[in-house]
Design an enzyme around this catalytic site. Structure first.
Site, PDB file in Angstrom:
ATOM      1  N   ASP A  47      62.204  33.054   4.887  1.00  0.00           N
ATOM      2  CA  ASP A  47      61.615  34.395   4.789  1.00  0.00           C
ATOM      3  C   ASP A  47      62.603  35.362   4.139  1.00  0.00           C
ATOM      4  O   ASP A  47      63.606  35.740   4.741  1.00  0.00           O
ATOM      5  CB  ASP A  47      61.260  34.914   6.195  1.00  0.00           C
ATOM      6  N   TYR A  52      65.948  42.545   0.553  1.00  0.00           N
ATOM      7  CA  TYR A  52      67.144  41.871   1.076  1.00  0.00           C
ATOM      8  C   TYR A  52      68.182  41.583  -0.021  1.00  0.00           C
ATOM      9  O   TYR A  52      69.288  41.168   0.286  1.00  0.00           O
ATOM     10  CB  TYR A  52      66.783  40.561   1.808  1.00  0.00           C
ATOM     11  N   LYS A  81      58.450  39.534  -0.206  1.00  0.00           N
ATOM     12  CA  LYS A  81      57.681  40.738   0.133  1.00  0.00           C
ATOM     13  C   LYS A  81      57.833  41.775  -0.979  1.00  0.00           C
ATOM     14  O   LYS A  81      58.891  41.848  -1.620  1.00  0.00           O
ATOM     15  CB  LYS A  81      58.190  41.351   1.448  1.00  0.00           C
ATOM     16  N   HIS A 114      55.225  44.751   2.259  1.00  0.00           N
ATOM     17  CA  HIS A 114      56.280  44.796   3.285  1.00  0.00           C
ATOM     18  C   HIS A 114      55.921  45.746   4.439  1.00  0.00           C
ATOM     19  O   HIS A 114      56.115  45.398   5.599  1.00  0.00           O
ATOM     20  CB  HIS A 114      57.610  45.191   2.623  1.00  0.00           C
TER      21      HIS A 114
HETATM   22  P1  NAD Z   1      66.631  38.352  15.000  1.00  0.00           P
HETATM   23  O1  NAD Z   1      65.865  38.703  16.217  1.00  0.00           O
HETATM   24  O2  NAD Z   1      66.313  37.114  14.264  1.00  0.00           O
HETATM   25  O3  NAD Z   1      68.147  38.371  15.455  1.00  0.00           O
HETATM   26  C1  NAD Z   1      69.176  38.029  14.589  1.00  0.00           C
HETATM   27  C2  NAD Z   1      70.483  38.138  15.369  1.00  0.00           C
HETATM   28  O4  NAD Z   1      70.504  37.185  16.422  1.00  0.00           O
HETATM   29  C3  NAD Z   1      71.677  37.842  14.474  1.00  0.00           C
HETATM   30  O5  NAD Z   1      72.708  38.736  14.839  1.00  0.00           O
HETATM   31  C4  NAD Z   1      72.083  36.428  14.845  1.00  0.00           C
HETATM   32  O6  NAD Z   1      73.444  36.209  14.719  1.00  0.00           O
HETATM   33  C5  NAD Z   1      71.639  36.337  16.301  1.00  0.00           C
HETATM   34  N1  NAD Z   1      71.234  34.960  16.650  1.00  0.00           N
HETATM   35  C6  NAD Z   1      70.451  34.125  15.935  1.00  0.00           C
HETATM   36  N2  NAD Z   1      70.292  32.959  16.589  1.00  0.00           N
HETATM   37  C7  NAD Z   1      70.995  33.066  17.753  1.00  0.00           C
HETATM   38  C8  NAD Z   1      71.209  32.185  18.831  1.00  0.00           C
HETATM   39  N3  NAD Z   1      70.669  30.974  18.868  1.00  0.00           N
HETATM   40  N4  NAD Z   1      71.980  32.633  19.864  1.00  0.00           N
HETATM   41  C9  NAD Z   1      72.538  33.873  19.854  1.00  0.00           C
HETATM   42  N5  NAD Z   1      72.356  34.746  18.843  1.00  0.00           N
HETATM   43  C10 NAD Z   1      71.587  34.342  17.796  1.00  0.00           C
HETATM   44  O7  NAD Z   1      66.586  39.643  14.039  1.00  0.00           O
HETATM   45  P2  NAD Z   1      66.333  40.003  12.520  1.00  0.00           P
HETATM   46  O8  NAD Z   1      67.329  39.396  11.617  1.00  0.00           O
HETATM   47  O9  NAD Z   1      66.146  41.460  12.518  1.00  0.00           O
HETATM   48  O10 NAD Z   1      64.888  39.358  12.184  1.00  0.00           O
HETATM   49  C11 NAD Z   1      64.732  38.050  11.692  1.00  0.00           C
HETATM   50  C12 NAD Z   1      64.104  38.065  10.325  1.00  0.00           C
HETATM   51  O11 NAD Z   1      62.896  38.813  10.317  1.00  0.00           O
HETATM   52  C13 NAD Z   1      64.942  38.746   9.246  1.00  0.00           C
HETATM   53  O12 NAD Z   1      66.038  37.963   8.806  1.00  0.00           O
HETATM   54  C14 NAD Z   1      63.895  38.955   8.185  1.00  0.00           C
HETATM   55  O13 NAD Z   1      63.650  37.752   7.478  1.00  0.00           O
HETATM   56  C15 NAD Z   1      62.684  39.346   9.022  1.00  0.00           C
HETATM   57  N6  NAD Z   1      62.486  40.811   9.128  1.00  0.00           N
HETATM   58  C16 NAD Z   1      61.338  41.341   8.627  1.00  0.00           C
HETATM   59  C17 NAD Z   1      61.088  42.706   8.707  1.00  0.00           C
HETATM   60  C18 NAD Z   1      59.815  43.271   8.164  1.00  0.00           C
HETATM   61  O14 NAD Z   1      59.666  44.509   8.107  1.00  0.00           O
HETATM   62  N7  NAD Z   1      58.876  42.459   7.758  1.00  0.00           N
HETATM   63  C19 NAD Z   1      62.043  43.560   9.310  1.00  0.00           C
HETATM   64  C20 NAD Z   1      63.204  42.999   9.823  1.00  0.00           C
HETATM   65  C21 NAD Z   1      63.409  41.621   9.745  1.00  0.00           C
END
Ligand code: NAD
Length: 282
Positions: A47, A52, A81, A114
């Site tokens: 994704d 990004y 997106k 998006h």
């Molecule tokens: P997330 O909830 O995936 O959290 C990521 C954080 O959790 C990172 O700091 C990572 O190091 C930590 N993490 C990951 N796996 C872990 C584990 N097993 N144990 C402990 N910590 C762990 O948050 P995110 O990055 O905000 O969201 C994920 C994805 O969603 C983004 O990368 C992006 O692709 C998407 N996204 C989309 C939108 C949108 O508006 N459509 C907005 C934000 C994010």
């Protein structure tokens, strides 16, 4: 052995792996390495987004994996997106072509508007243009992100067609019962962004207790909770062992009571990102 990640059927006949790798806040080099590591682990769903600034790296990671003989392009499910200020018809066409050029791909599996950014007034045009791009074979499926019921109604009124998914902020403290039900009623898959709540909820009861009970990590309990609700998840990590951890959630199940206890962490101030009705990001 790479992990086997099940897929969810989409309303246009395509299917989407239930766990994907989110690559927000990775630069091109990190994204290239992470995409290859994820595909080695068994991920097939990535994704990204124009926002990004790492589509070039994602494309390189995909080509590395194909060159290594791990997968073919057809095995993969790549999402991008269209950013909010590019949602006029002309700009949506331009944005999609630029994404394909940066990734050096002939098509993406899914493209999303998006955010609806209603104040900008262009999301219907974007949706119409995503459907046109689908007809032209540039994208396999068309979806949206951060949409709310009235905006989904408008898309359907304008085109008679529904998005395959609505990617929304979703985690135990913002569990989105109403939007999830609205999506489900329309046959739209709910995809959770920030599915781990960016790690801020791992200490909240009953998550650690359930981790202890099932011999899993708090992250796995949270991601399994999403699966029990029927969500697709796209957790972000650059750490290969966490990639494996985050996708190793298909060998146990939470009971309906345990699932409900996590959903009960929902909180009126749980939203971490923008409010879809007002956020424009530009
Ligand atoms: P997330 O909830 O995936 O959290 C990521 C954080 O959790 C990172 O700091 C990572 O190091 C930590 N993490 C990951 N796996 C872990 C584990 N097993 N144990 C402990 N910590 C762990 O948050 P995110 O990055 O905000 O969201 C994920 C994805 O969603 C983004 O990368 C992006 O692709 C998407 N996204 C989309 C939108 C949108 O508006 N459509 C907005 C934000 C994010």
């Amino acid at each position: 052995m790479p992990l086997e990640i099940p897929s969810t059927q989409l309303n246009d006949g395509q299917s989407m792996p239930q766990v994907g790798l989110g690559v927000y806040k990775m630069d091109d080099d990190q994204a290239q390495v992470a995409v290859l590591a994820a595909i080695r682990a068994g991920y097939r769903h990535i994704d990204t987004a124009v926002l990004y600034h790492n589509e070039t790296g994602v494309g390189r990671g995909v080509r590395d994996a194909i060159a290594e003989g791990l997968v073919t392009r057809e095995d993969l499910f790549i999402t991008t997106k269209v950013w909010n200020d590019m949602q006029s018809a002309d700009n949506t066409r331009k944005s999609l072509q630029e994404s394909l050029d940066r990734m050096q791909l002939e098509y993406v599996d899914l493209a999303l508007a998006h955010w609806p950014a209603p104040q900008l007034g262009t999301y219907i045009e974007c949706w119409q243009t995503l459907l046109e791009a689908k007809d032209r074979g540039l994208i396999r499926s068309a979806g949206v992100s951060n949409f709310f019921p009235e905006a989904l109604d408008e898309l359907e009124e304008a085109t008679g067609q529904r998005p395959v998914c609505n990617q929304i902020e979703m985690h135990p403290c913002w569990s989105q019962a109403e939007q999830r039900e609205d999506n489900a009623r329309r046959g739209i898959v709910s995809v959770g962004w920030s599915p781990l709540g960016r790690g801020r909820q791992f200490e909240m009861s009953p998550i650690p207790e359930l981790a202890e009970k099932y011999g899993k990590t708090p992250a796995q309990i949270v991601l399994r909770w999403h699966i029990e609700l029927g969500n697709v998840v796209i957790p972000k990590t650059t750490n290969p062992s966490r990639m494996v951890e985050n996708a190793s959630i298909f060998d146990f199940a939470l009971t309906p009571e345990e699932t409900a206890a996590i959903t009960a962490l929902d909180s009126a101030d749980g939203l971490q990102g923008g409010d879809p009705r007002t956020f424009t990001g530009v």
